[in-house]
Structure formats: structure tokens, C-alpha cells
Design an enzyme around this catalytic site. Structure first.
Site, PDB file in Angstrom:
ATOM      1  N   ARG A   1       3.944   4.846  18.185  1.00 56.75           N
ATOM      2  CA  ARG A   1       4.565   5.979  17.491  1.00 56.75           C
ATOM      3  C   ARG A   1       3.977   7.278  18.012  1.00 56.75           C
ATOM      4  NH1 ARG A   1       4.507   4.043  11.123  1.00 56.75           N
ATOM      5  NH2 ARG A   1       6.172   2.501  11.335  1.00 56.75           N
TER       6      ARG A   1
ATOM      7  N   TYR B   1       0.956   0.370  15.836  1.00 55.86           N
ATOM      8  CA  TYR B   1       2.333   0.797  16.056  1.00 55.86           C
ATOM      9  C   TYR B   1       2.430   1.693  17.288  1.00 55.86           C
ATOM     10  CZ  TYR B   1       3.639  -0.867  11.404  1.00 55.86           C
ATOM     11  OH  TYR B   1       3.891  -1.647  10.305  1.00 55.86           O
TER      12      TYR B   1
ATOM     13  N   ASP C   1       0.824  -1.214   0.000  1.00 59.48           N
ATOM     14  CA  ASP C   1       0.000   0.000   0.000  1.00 59.48           C
ATOM     15  C   ASP C   1       0.853   1.257   0.000  1.00 59.48           C
ATOM     16  OD1 ASP C   1       0.740  -0.947   2.647  1.00 59.48           O
ATOM     17  OD2 ASP C   1      -0.381   0.746   3.445  1.00 59.48           O
TER      18      ASP C   1
ATOM     19  N   LYS D   1      -0.618  -6.364  13.939  1.00 59.22           N
ATOM     20  CA  LYS D   1       0.725  -6.196  13.398  1.00 59.22           C
ATOM     21  C   LYS D   1       1.422  -5.094  14.182  1.00 59.22           C
ATOM     22  CE  LYS D   1       2.994  -4.271   9.254  1.00 59.22           C
ATOM     23  NZ  LYS D   1       2.815  -3.938   7.829  1.00 59.22           N
TER      24      LYS D   1
ATOM     25  N   THR E   1       1.880   6.328   0.447  1.00 55.49           N
ATOM     26  CA  THR E   1       2.836   6.896   1.397  1.00 55.49           C
ATOM     27  C   THR E   1       4.069   7.477   0.724  1.00 55.49           C
ATOM     28  OG1 THR E   1       2.128   5.149   2.908  1.00 55.49           O
ATOM     29  CG2 THR E   1       4.052   6.432   3.553  1.00 55.49           C
TER      30      THR E   1
END
Length: 266
Positions: free
Chosen positions: A147, A145, A26, A175, A30
Site C-alpha cells: 500500500r 500489505y 480490531d 497476512k 479504524t
């Protein structure tokens, strides 16, 4: 027939016996049409020949996925941001569950940055997504994540919090980043009852990548969701095969390098 039957069937399409080799592609949103994504058809054909269980893209790319995925599963990713925008952590919704179904998806995925300024809105969106997806028996892969300001992205406590958040919000697979060693990653896997898969991150050499996969699996992980490490490899088919060997056949990094035909690094 309840939706749980369909969800179980679709989970089996994106994994094998509860283990997962997912290749996310994907990244066109990005970072643009980088190497491996321009001719995404050839890359998808290669990684699925190599043993990927599922391919993941934004839904708009689905017509380029299905003819080339060699029977592998398909996951539609439903949020995104760009590397050139004001804040890459500000992932915005890019589609709906019904969009994903129309695109032929076996599952959907959603990215949340735990600890970022955008966490509250992403929590709400992921909660809504899991509710809607499960009405249709569609599994959800939550990319959780650690972050944000002051957050150590490889800290096992932060990663454990992130994967637990995914479970609390109703995801089916989570994930996250690898903590760097098997011992500390055990805490991450023990923080949830869900299957945990690790991200690939920046490519760092074949042996190093496979050592991380081996360490995660030894800690209790269920597989990988690795993008650039695989699709930007000089031989994506062989690299996928090597990862497949570690995840599905419990190979060591050295065995995987040899059996996949990749050169053993000194």
C-alpha cells in the site's frame, strides 16, 4: 527449555495443523463500533462456535474476548490508525509484548504498509517487535500489505515482496491481500517459507469470498485472516463455518455454502 517450545505451543493455539482461520476484530480503532462490534461478545461467541481458530483484537478489548471465545486462540494487535485521521496508512504502536502477555494473548500481530511513506518506521517497529516477542516465545503475525503511492495493492510481485519482508523481519505468519486468482497468488506463497493467510477486504458476497479462499488455498496459502467479511455477516457463525470448511476440510465453495447452511447464491 528454550523459547521455541513456547512459540510452537502458542502457534498451535491460533491454528490447527498449520492452517489458520483467524477473525480480526480490531476495527473499532479504524472505523468505530460498527455492526458486529457493538455487542462484540455475541459476535466472538458465534464465530468461535463456527470454527474460528483465533480471534484478534486490540488488547484493551481482551476482557470482552476471553469469556466468549470457546477455547479459541487470542491474538493481540499492537498498532493502529483511524479512517478519519490524516493518513490511515500511518499505523502507530498501541501496545507492547508485555501488554499482550498481560492481556492473555497467544500471539501478537502488527500491520505494515509496504510502499507507503510510513514504511521505514514500520519496518523498524516490526523488527523490534519480533525480537521482543520471540524472547517470550510469543508468535508474531505480520500483516504485510502492499500500500502506498503508485502501488497496486493486488499486484502479485508487490504482494510477494510484502510477505518476504515479513519473513526477513522475523515474523512467524504473514497476512496479505489476495491477488485475485490462484495462478498469480502462487508467486506470493512461493516468495516465503512462512504460512501465508489472506485478508478478506470489502464483503463481496459469500460465494465470491469462498472462491477467493479456495483459490488462495490451491495456490499454497495456509488460511485466512478475515474480518468484516465474517463479523459483519448476517450469520457470522455460518460464514465462519463455511470458511473453516474450505480451509480445514478442503471443501469447494459450493460444498461449504451447503454444509454451513448458507443459501446458495444464483
Amino acid at each position: 527449555m528454550d523459547a521455541g517450545t513456547g512459540k510452537a505451543a502458542r502457534l498451535a493455539r491460533i491454528g490447527t495443523d498449520g492452517r489458520y482461520v483467524v477473525v480480526p476484530m480490531d476495527h473499532g480503532i479504524t472505523i468505530g463500533a460498527v455492526a458486529g462490534l457493538k455487542d462484540i461478545e455475541s459476535t466472538i461467541a458465534a464465530i468461535t462456535r463456527g470454527g474460528a481458530d483465533a480471534v484478534l483484537t486490540q488488547r484493551g478489548v481482551a476482557p470482552r474476548v476471553h469469556p466468549n471465545k470457546n477455547g479459541a486462540g487470542y491474538i493481540a494487535h499492537l498498532n493502529g490508525s483511524t479512517a478519519v485521521g490524516p493518513d490511515a496508512n500511518d499505523k502507530r504502536t498501541t501496545g507492547t509484548v508485555t501488554d499482550a502477555i498481560r492481556a492473555g494473548a497467544d500471539a501478537v500481530s502488527f500491520h505494515i504498509n509496504v510502499g507507503s511513506d510510513h514504511e521505514p518506521g514500520q519496518i523498524e517497529e516490526l523488527g523490534r517487535l519480533t525480537s521482543e516477542a520471540h524472547e517470550y516465545g510469543l508468535p508474531v503475525l505480520a500483516m504485510t500489505y502492499a500500500r502506498g503511492p503508485g502501488v497496486d495493492e493486488s499486484d502479485p510481485e508487490a504482494l510477494g515482496h510484502a510477505v518476504r519482508l515479513g519473513e526477513e523481519l522475523g515474523a512467524d505468519v504473514v497476512k496479505t491481500a489476495y491477488s485475485g486468482d490462484s495462478e498469480s497468488f502462487e508467486h506470493v506463497c512461493e516468495s516465503t517459507r512462512l504460512p501465508v493467510v489472506i485478508a478478506g477486504g470489502e464483503p463481496d458476497g459469500d460465494r465470491e469470498t469462498l472462491a477467493a479462499v479456495r483459490g488462495a488455498m490451491d495456490a499454497g496459502a495456509a488460511g485466512v485472516s478475515m474480518g468484516r467479511t465474517v463479523f459483519q455477516h448476517d450469520d457470522p457463525e455460518a460464514m465462519t463455518r463455511a470458511v473453516h470448511l474450505v480451509v480445514h476440510e478442503d471443501a469447494t465453495p459450493g460444498e461449504a455454502l451447503r454444509e454451513s447452511g448458507l443459501a446458495v447464491e444464483a
